[in-house]
Scaffold this motif. Structure first.
Motif, PDB file in Angstrom:
ATOM      1  N   UNK A 153       0.827  -1.215   0.000  1.00  0.00           N
ATOM      2  CA  UNK A 153       0.000   0.000   0.000  1.00  0.00           C
ATOM      3  C   UNK A 153       0.857   1.259   0.000  1.00  0.00           C
ATOM      4  N   UNK A 154       0.291   2.339  -0.512  1.00  0.00           N
ATOM      5  CA  UNK A 154       0.983   3.628  -0.491  1.00  0.00           C
ATOM      6  C   UNK A 154       1.307   3.989   0.957  1.00  0.00           C
ATOM      7  N   UNK A 181      12.658   1.243   5.753  1.00  0.00           N
ATOM      8  CA  UNK A 181      12.836   2.014   4.526  1.00  0.00           C
ATOM      9  C   UNK A 181      11.521   2.023   3.754  1.00  0.00           C
ATOM     10  N   UNK A 182      11.413   2.950   2.816  1.00  0.00           N
ATOM     11  CA  UNK A 182      10.238   3.026   1.957  1.00  0.00           C
ATOM     12  C   UNK A 182       9.996   1.682   1.279  1.00  0.00           C
ATOM     13  N   UNK A 183       8.728   1.251   1.234  1.00  0.00           N
ATOM     14  CA  UNK A 183       8.432  -0.077   0.721  1.00  0.00           C
ATOM     15  C   UNK A 183       7.407  -0.116  -0.391  1.00  0.00           C
ATOM     16  N   UNK A 184       7.239   0.991  -1.110  1.00  0.00           N
ATOM     17  CA  UNK A 184       6.234   0.995  -2.177  1.00  0.00           C
ATOM     18  C   UNK A 184       6.665   1.889  -3.338  1.00  0.00           C
ATOM     19  N   UNK A 185       6.159   1.580  -4.517  1.00  0.00           N
ATOM     20  CA  UNK A 185       6.371   2.366  -5.737  1.00  0.00           C
ATOM     21  C   UNK A 185       5.059   2.361  -6.508  1.00  0.00           C
ATOM     22  N   UNK A 186       4.759   3.463  -7.196  1.00  0.00           N
ATOM     23  CA  UNK A 186       3.586   3.512  -8.062  1.00  0.00           C
ATOM     24  C   UNK A 186       3.929   4.203  -9.380  1.00  0.00           C
ATOM     25  N   UNK A 187       3.357   3.685 -10.461  1.00  0.00           N
ATOM     26  CA  UNK A 187       3.412   4.397 -11.733  1.00  0.00           C
ATOM     27  C   UNK A 187       2.491   5.610 -11.650  1.00  0.00           C
ATOM     28  N   UNK A 188       2.921   6.708 -12.239  1.00  0.00           N
ATOM     29  CA  UNK A 188       2.036   7.868 -12.376  1.00  0.00           C
ATOM     30  C   UNK A 188       1.116   7.642 -13.576  1.00  0.00           C
ATOM     31  N   UNK A 189      -0.185   7.636 -13.352  1.00  0.00           N
ATOM     32  CA  UNK A 189      -1.128   7.412 -14.444  1.00  0.00           C
ATOM     33  C   UNK A 189      -0.976   8.447 -15.548  1.00  0.00           C
ATOM     34  N   UNK A 190      -0.743   9.698 -15.157  1.00  0.00           N
ATOM     35  CA  UNK A 190      -0.638  10.773 -16.156  1.00  0.00           C
ATOM     36  C   UNK A 190       0.588  10.591 -17.043  1.00  0.00           C
ATOM     37  N   UNK A 191       1.692  10.160 -16.457  1.00  0.00           N
ATOM     38  CA  UNK A 191       2.900   9.955 -17.254  1.00  0.00           C
ATOM     39  C   UNK A 191       2.776   8.721 -18.147  1.00  0.00           C
ATOM     40  N   UNK A 192       2.122   7.698 -17.630  1.00  0.00           N
ATOM     41  CA  UNK A 192       1.873   6.519 -18.446  1.00  0.00           C
ATOM     42  C   UNK A 192       1.019   6.884 -19.647  1.00  0.00           C
ATOM     43  N   UNK A 193      -0.009   7.686 -19.424  1.00  0.00           N
ATOM     44  CA  UNK A 193      -0.874   8.136 -20.517  1.00  0.00           C
ATOM     45  C   UNK A 193      -0.100   9.004 -21.505  1.00  0.00           C
ATOM     46  N   UNK A 194       0.768   9.876 -20.990  1.00  0.00           N
ATOM     47  CA  UNK A 194       1.560  10.742 -21.865  1.00  0.00           C
ATOM     48  C   UNK A 194       2.509   9.916 -22.729  1.00  0.00           C
ATOM     49  N   UNK A 195       3.205   8.955 -22.132  1.00  0.00           N
ATOM     50  CA  UNK A 195       4.126   8.115 -22.895  1.00  0.00           C
ATOM     51  C   UNK A 195       3.372   7.340 -23.974  1.00  0.00           C
ATOM     52  N   UNK A 196       2.242   6.769 -23.618  1.00  0.00           N
ATOM     53  CA  UNK A 196       1.469   6.028 -24.609  1.00  0.00           C
ATOM     54  C   UNK A 196       0.945   6.946 -25.710  1.00  0.00           C
TER      55      UNK A 196
END
Length: 428
Positions: A211-212, A223-238
């Motif tokens: 979880x976030x 230590x930090x234990x999570x990562x998430x893709x940014x939906x906006x950047x994924x949409x921009x790349x696509x």
């Protein structure tokens, strides 16, 4: 003459007449455009950023018949905290420590893992890890017995200092390499690229499932234990890829690690530029790194970091070889778009000819240049997940916003050498 041949001849005559009159030249692009659908970006951007990015796609995409060249326009993204929230290199380091995948160096000499490691750091690592494993074999950093070793490795990597506070690295060029970033792939010595990709896939699965806000135990700490893709950047790349852009990733995380993560946004391994190890004849990673420009393999003085990112992009994307790869190229041999979040991205962002997207993480030189916006091509967006609050004090652009090759701080200067004035944080 048969009726069919008469028809073909009349068609040919009509076509010739149309070409002479210029009608086909005018109508062909219009017909092409009528059958071409330009991707539309999804919402979720700050201010007019979505409109500016859409304008970029409209202007340079394959549906615009009037762009200067039919060659694919290039777009380059940084990875950590630009396309994803948090750092996949950090996530990989924590996974390696938790799973005991870092090897004892040859003869127990930790300076063999980095030419920049200080004697104090080498001693601290030897004291914490020396008795735990034979040279060349994995250290048990995921066990209670290896917790002290894990803690020392995590401290050197994460803070560039030993647990006692001694500086861990010294003597590097601050515009071409960051020793702690380089140390992660160097610590992967003895593994193959395929094995590291397996490690990366396991770390990716864990960090996406967590979880976030999750933390994980590493050694005796957390230590930090999570990562998430940014939906906006994924949409921009696509969207950029659908519009005919040649999309690349340039990251200061290890090459095989970023390859695994980049698949999640549709970018193939051959369009990823990360830190690259040299290898043995059997394909195992060494503790040395591939070079770029005038830097030879094994010199370990340039990675995908600030000016090093420029060099690697020029080399891998545009085919520039030798010392010329370290220089700014003519506009026709540069990316039209770039996106980043840190001072490590400054050079390749400045090289972009049409638009530069910055995610605000309060980094001095980057935000000085982005807010100054001297050529009108910079746009700033808050982080899409857990954005930072407004920086209380102005960015010290006129005094200490720039870090020179020797680590000396100074003013941030524009291309004409004028000093950028201090900037107030405006996008958060």
């Amino acid at each position: 003459m048969t009726p069919s041949s008469t028809v073909r001849r009349l068609q040919a005559v009509g076509a010739a007449a149309a070409i002479a009159a210029g009608t086909l030249v005018a109508t062909a692009p219009a017909a092409q455009a009528a059958h071409c659908a330009t991707p539309r970006l999804a919402a979720g951007w700050y201010g007019d950023n979505q409109a500016r990015l859409q304008q970029l796609i409209d202007q340079y995409g394959k549906c615009n018949p009037y762009r200067p060249s039919r060659a694919k326009p290039v777009a380059v993204f940084d990875w950590d905290n630009t396309v994803v929230k948090n750092d996949v290199g950090d996530a990989q380091m924590y996974w390696l420590l938790r799973n005991g995948k870092i090897r004892q160096p040859a003869a127990g000499d930790w300076t063999a893992t980095s030419r920049y490691l200080t004697p104090a750091a080498a001693r601290a690592l030897a004291d914490a890890c020396g008795a735990l494993a034979r040279p060349g074999t994995p250290l048990p950093t995921g066990t209670p017995a290896g917790a002290g070793c894990a803690d020392e490795l995590a401290a050197v990597y994460g803070t560039a200092a030993t647990r006692s506070g001694a500086a861990a690295f010294a003597g590097w060029d601050h515009r071409t390499i960051e020793p702690a970033y380089a140390w992660l792939p160097q610590l992967m010595q003895g593994w193959t690229a395929s094995e590291v990709r397996g490690f990366a896939a396991a770390a990716r699965a864990e960090n996406l499932a967590a979880p976030i806000g999750a933390v994980q135990q590493v050694g005796s700490g957390s230590a930090t234990g999570w990562v998430r893709y940014y939906d906006q950047q994924k949409d921009l790349i696509q969207g950029l890829r659908k519009a005919g852009f040649d999309v690349w990733i340039s990251s200061a995380s290890p090459q095989p690690v970023v390859e695994v993560w980049a698949k999640g946004v549709g970018v193939a391994a051959d369009h990823v530029i990360g830190i690259r190890n040299t290898t043995t004849t059997g394909g195992k990673f060494t503790a040395h790194l591939q070079g770029c420009g005038s830097v030879k393999d094994g010199a370990d003085t340039m990675i995908t970091y600030i000016d090093g990112k420029r060099c690697w992009i020029n080399k891998e994307v545009f085919g520039v070889r030798g010392a010329a790869a370290e220089k700014v190229q003519p506009a026709a041999r540069r990316q039209v778009f770039a996106a980043g979040d840190s001072d490590t991205d400054i050079s390749f962002l400045r090289d972009a000819t049409a638009l530069r997207l910055v995610l605000n993480r309060n980094k001095n030189e980057l935000m000085c240049r982005a807010y100054d916006d001297s050529d009108g091509k910079w746009i700033v967006n808050p982080m899409f997940i857990e954005p930072k609050k407004q920086k209380a004090a102005p960015y010290p652009c006129s005094t200490t916003g720039y870090v020179d090759h020797d680590g000396t701080a100074g003013p941030v200067r524009r291309g004409d050498t004028s000093v950028v004035p201090d900037q107030t944080d405006r996008v958060f």
